[in-house]
Scaffold this motif. Sequence first.
Motif, PDB file in Angstrom:
ATOM      1  N   THR A 392       0.848  -1.193   0.000  1.00 44.27           N
ATOM      2  CA  THR A 392       0.000   0.000   0.000  1.00 44.27           C
ATOM      3  C   THR A 392       0.887   1.248   0.000  1.00 44.27           C
ATOM      4  N   SER A 393       0.274   2.391  -0.282  1.00 46.82           N
ATOM      5  CA  SER A 393       1.028   3.649  -0.242  1.00 46.82           C
ATOM      6  C   SER A 393       1.584   3.898   1.153  1.00 46.82           C
ATOM      7  N   GLY A 394       0.805   3.524   2.169  1.00 46.51           N
ATOM      8  CA  GLY A 394       1.266   3.700   3.540  1.00 46.51           C
ATOM      9  C   GLY A 394       2.481   2.851   3.856  1.00 46.51           C
ATOM     10  N   GLN A 395       2.473   1.606   3.394  1.00 44.53           N
ATOM     11  CA  GLN A 395       3.619   0.728   3.645  1.00 44.53           C
ATOM     12  C   GLN A 395       4.869   1.228   2.932  1.00 44.53           C
ATOM     13  N   LEU A 396       4.691   1.753   1.725  1.00 45.69           N
ATOM     14  CA  LEU A 396       5.829   2.315   0.989  1.00 45.69           C
ATOM     15  C   LEU A 396       6.423   3.493   1.758  1.00 45.69           C
ATOM     16  N   LEU A 397       5.565   4.388   2.222  1.00 43.20           N
ATOM     17  CA  LEU A 397       6.054   5.561   2.940  1.00 43.20           C
ATOM     18  C   LEU A 397       6.717   5.154   4.252  1.00 43.20           C
ATOM     19  N   MET A 398       6.122   4.184   4.949  1.00 46.67           N
ATOM     20  CA  MET A 398       6.698   3.768   6.230  1.00 46.67           C
ATOM     21  C   MET A 398       8.063   3.115   6.046  1.00 46.67           C
ATOM     22  N   LYS A 399       8.225   2.377   4.971  1.00 42.18           N
ATOM     23  CA  LYS A 399       9.523   1.764   4.699  1.00 42.18           C
ATOM     24  C   LYS A 399      10.572   2.826   4.404  1.00 42.18           C
ATOM     25  N   HIS A 400      10.212   3.788   3.563  1.00 42.45           N
ATOM     26  CA  HIS A 400      11.170   4.813   3.153  1.00 42.45           C
ATOM     27  C   HIS A 400      11.573   5.701   4.332  1.00 42.45           C
ATOM     28  N   TYR A 401      10.610   5.998   5.225  1.00 42.52           N
ATOM     29  CA  TYR A 401      10.869   6.918   6.331  1.00 42.52           C
ATOM     30  C   TYR A 401      11.063   6.231   7.675  1.00 42.52           C
ATOM     31  N   GLY A 402      11.170   4.911   7.685  1.00 44.42           N
ATOM     32  CA  GLY A 402      11.590   4.203   8.884  1.00 44.42           C
ATOM     33  C   GLY A 402      10.586   4.148  10.011  1.00 44.42           C
ATOM     34  N   LEU A 403       9.283   4.032   9.704  1.00 48.25           N
ATOM     35  CA  LEU A 403       8.259   3.940  10.744  1.00 48.25           C
ATOM     36  C   LEU A 403       8.094   2.485  11.180  1.00 48.25           C
ATOM     37  N   THR A 404       7.918   2.284  12.499  1.00 48.15           N
ATOM     38  CA  THR A 404       7.718   0.939  13.035  1.00 48.15           C
ATOM     39  C   THR A 404       6.573   0.948  14.041  1.00 48.15           C
ATOM     40  N   GLU A 405       6.015  -0.217  14.326  1.00 53.30           N
ATOM     41  CA  GLU A 405       4.929  -0.337  15.300  1.00 53.30           C
ATOM     42  C   GLU A 405       5.360   0.160  16.678  1.00 53.30           C
ATOM     43  N   LEU A 449       5.399   8.971  -2.862  1.00 58.50           N
ATOM     44  CA  LEU A 449       5.803   9.537  -1.571  1.00 58.50           C
ATOM     45  C   LEU A 449       5.300  10.968  -1.417  1.00 58.50           C
ATOM     46  N   ASN A 450       5.443  11.770  -2.452  1.00 63.24           N
ATOM     47  CA  ASN A 450       4.974  13.156  -2.371  1.00 63.24           C
ATOM     48  C   ASN A 450       3.463  13.229  -2.170  1.00 63.24           C
ATOM     49  N   THR A 451       2.744  12.340  -2.854  1.00 64.01           N
ATOM     50  CA  THR A 451       1.285  12.297  -2.669  1.00 64.01           C
ATOM     51  C   THR A 451       0.928  11.897  -1.248  1.00 64.01           C
ATOM     52  N   PHE A 457       0.093  15.851   5.438  1.00 63.58           N
ATOM     53  CA  PHE A 457       0.094  17.292   5.715  1.00 63.58           C
ATOM     54  C   PHE A 457      -1.326  17.810   5.919  1.00 63.58           C
ATOM     55  N   GLN A 458      -2.232  17.392   5.064  1.00 62.35           N
ATOM     56  CA  GLN A 458      -3.624  17.839   5.196  1.00 62.35           C
ATOM     57  C   GLN A 458      -4.255  17.298   6.480  1.00 62.35           C
ATOM     58  N   ALA A 459      -3.926  16.042   6.825  1.00 62.42           N
ATOM     59  CA  ALA A 459      -4.468  15.470   8.060  1.00 62.42           C
ATOM     60  C   ALA A 459      -3.906  16.186   9.285  1.00 62.42           C
ATOM     61  N   ARG A 460      -2.645  16.556   9.218  1.00 60.23           N
ATOM     62  CA  ARG A 460      -2.007  17.209  10.365  1.00 60.23           C
ATOM     63  C   ARG A 460      -2.604  18.581  10.652  1.00 60.23           C
ATOM     64  N   LYS A 461      -3.207  19.195   9.666  1.00 64.11           N
ATOM     65  CA  LYS A 461      -3.826  20.506   9.869  1.00 64.11           C
ATOM     66  C   LYS A 461      -4.920  20.471  10.928  1.00 64.11           C
ATOM     67  N   HIS A 462      -5.488  19.271  11.165  1.00 63.03           N
ATOM     68  CA  HIS A 462      -6.580  19.145  12.136  1.00 63.03           C
ATOM     69  C   HIS A 462      -6.065  18.934  13.562  1.00 63.03           C
TER      70      HIS A 462
END
Length: 754
Positions: A392-405, A449-451, A457-462
């Motif tokens: 998924t797009s989320g998994q791609l972004l998490m891999k690139h930016y090093g996010l873990t559970e 990644l940019n998308t 970014f839009q979610a963080r506005k809230h």
Amino acid sequence: MSHLPSPPQKHKGEHKGHGLPRGSERGSSSRDKDRSVTVSSTVPMPVGGKGSRTSCSPSTLQKVPNRLINEKSPYLLQHAYNPVDWYPWGQEAFDKARKENKPIFLSVGYSTCHWCHMMEEESFQNEEIGRLLSEDFVSVKVDREERPDVDKVYMTFVQATSSGGGWPMNVWLTPNLQPFVGGTYFPPEDGLTRVGFRTVLLRIREQWKQNKTTLLENSQRVTTALLARSEISMGDRQVPPSAATMNSRCFQQLDEGYDEEYGGFAEAPKFPTPVILNFLFSYWLSHRLTQDGSRAQQMALHTLKMMANGGIRDHVGQISGDEFYSDVAKGILQYVARNLSHRSGGFYSAEDADSPPERGMRPKEGAFYVWTVKEVQQLLPEPVLGATEPLTSGQLLMKHYGLTEAGNISPSQDPKGELQGQNVLTVRYSLELTAARFGLDVDAVRTLLNTGLEKLFQARKHRPKPHLDSKMLAAWNGLMVSGYAVTGAVLGLERLITCAINGAKFLKRHMFDVARGRLMRTCYAGPGGTVEHSNPPCWGFLEDYAFVVRGLLDLYEASQESSWLEWALRLQDTQDRLFWDTRGGGYFCSEAELGAGLPLRLKDDQDGAEPSANSVSAHNLLRLHGFTGHKDWMDKCVCLLTAFSERMRRVPVALPEMVRALSAHQQTLKQIVICGDPQAKDTKALLQCVHSIYIPNKVLILANGDPSSFLSRQLPFLSTLRRLEDRATAYVCENQACSMPITEPNELRKLLHQ
């Protein structure tokens, strides 16, 4: 004077001493330094640490404000409802201390400081502690950004009597403002290895009653020693040291402390130090054919790349497909324009480290900028077509930016456990590696990644935004004018130069007293986009003048509007009148009248997170001499560099920006003159050629052919330079001799690269 016979053991999260001398102590992030320190012959004091946060019930908070409610500083206003009889720094507090024969408790911090918030919540909101502070001490709150002179004097004491310093800074003074005990963060209550703040207050109260004479004697002795130790003067020296020697030693010290893995210098926590990067680039330029020159460039570029890839950069708010370094620079300025800019052109001080994760919740460190795996998965569930495995797009972004559970923040950096399961976006792989990992095209990965970042970014506005310190400082606005002007000139982006112009206009309109010819230190955002000032105003310090003058010189070179250069000259004259040491050389940090009563009048001798105002002034004086030919400014530059000779010889890495100025002085400054119509294409092409080349030791002058212009009156030789065949023409002048006329940008580039 004595310390604890056996200091308590260090605990997790405490900042260790740097290999570089006090390299990061002039600035602070959310991870503030937290050493409590003491000096007293009779009061055994603790080394404080980060204690566990204790919540104060809302019912215990005092609803009636104290006198800080009348202040403008956001930091002081944060303490306006403490049950403490706070005073701002001023004569009223000093008179009370002398009349009632009480020690002064001085607490210094700033509004976006995480550990300042901690101590405020744990101790200054505590009724019992508030009663002790109000009855037995005269308690004074200071915003270090409003009064850097007060901060510097007492931080010098804390650092000299301990192994470190930081904020919040808490110092106990005699009624005559001489320090006798000092520290940083104190937990509210006693722990296994620490004595709590309440106990500290009780001990000092008792010692003041029982052994006041000894405390006063010790305080006087320490102050006398600090005065001798902090003196910076030319003495018997006539000339500054060898630039070649200082450059070599500074480079070697940086090379020895370099972090090969993560970039930067010495141990964590590290703070961005542009002065070191500036030094390395200058060193590379003068040694680019040597191994050391290549090493200097590699260290600087690697450090920049690691900072850009890491969590210190807001990846979610910076989306662009431009070349890497220029992309980062534009992204930083985009963040400043979005989050830290006043509608009239000025720049705010900072955003807080803490914010509520959700509305109504207690603020936590970093909450606005961190993400959980669950949040990203919910926001980016779309499948990625063409991948070699389900993705998924989320998994791609998490891999690139090093996010873990579990989260990617080390427990050692999270002593309160507030960030468990949270992630800071940090680039772990290149686009090429991420693409190869999933069998995707590099451009497709970049787009995905940019998308994804845009959706985050839009979610963080809230989310609840961090507190904004809407105080505006002349010094920091000067630095921002420089940043926008230089970046705009190098990249050829007029919109950035316009931002710099608007910043300079703001300074002149809101932070400059025309009648007195003086800068004001601060102004504040008022309601409806208005700008407010304190009454009486806080006048500018040395750094305000030095940084604004630098900004105006950079703005002149970027915009070629001579009015900014004229104002820079007038401000430099005022700086010389208010701060110059006619006996010892160099500039004091504060004017004598403003600092009356302080035990020390100091000259800043450290390039840290911000450059020393004396280092910046040395560069300014050289450039002003290049723009005007006024010998007095060159003489002052030589005196300044001579006054700091011993400091540079002893620890050149403590003053890399001044070592750069020393090199510029002992080399030949280039006067690059462009003769032409400022609006003509051929003139702009020559100007852009100069801006696109790294030449730190130069001034750029536009000669429009008018002998009555400001610069022609300063430099009469400009009237002898002519356009060749009515085309924009460049001259490179050194040692009162100019090159042959050049009309082609390529030819000018060749000459400047020699």
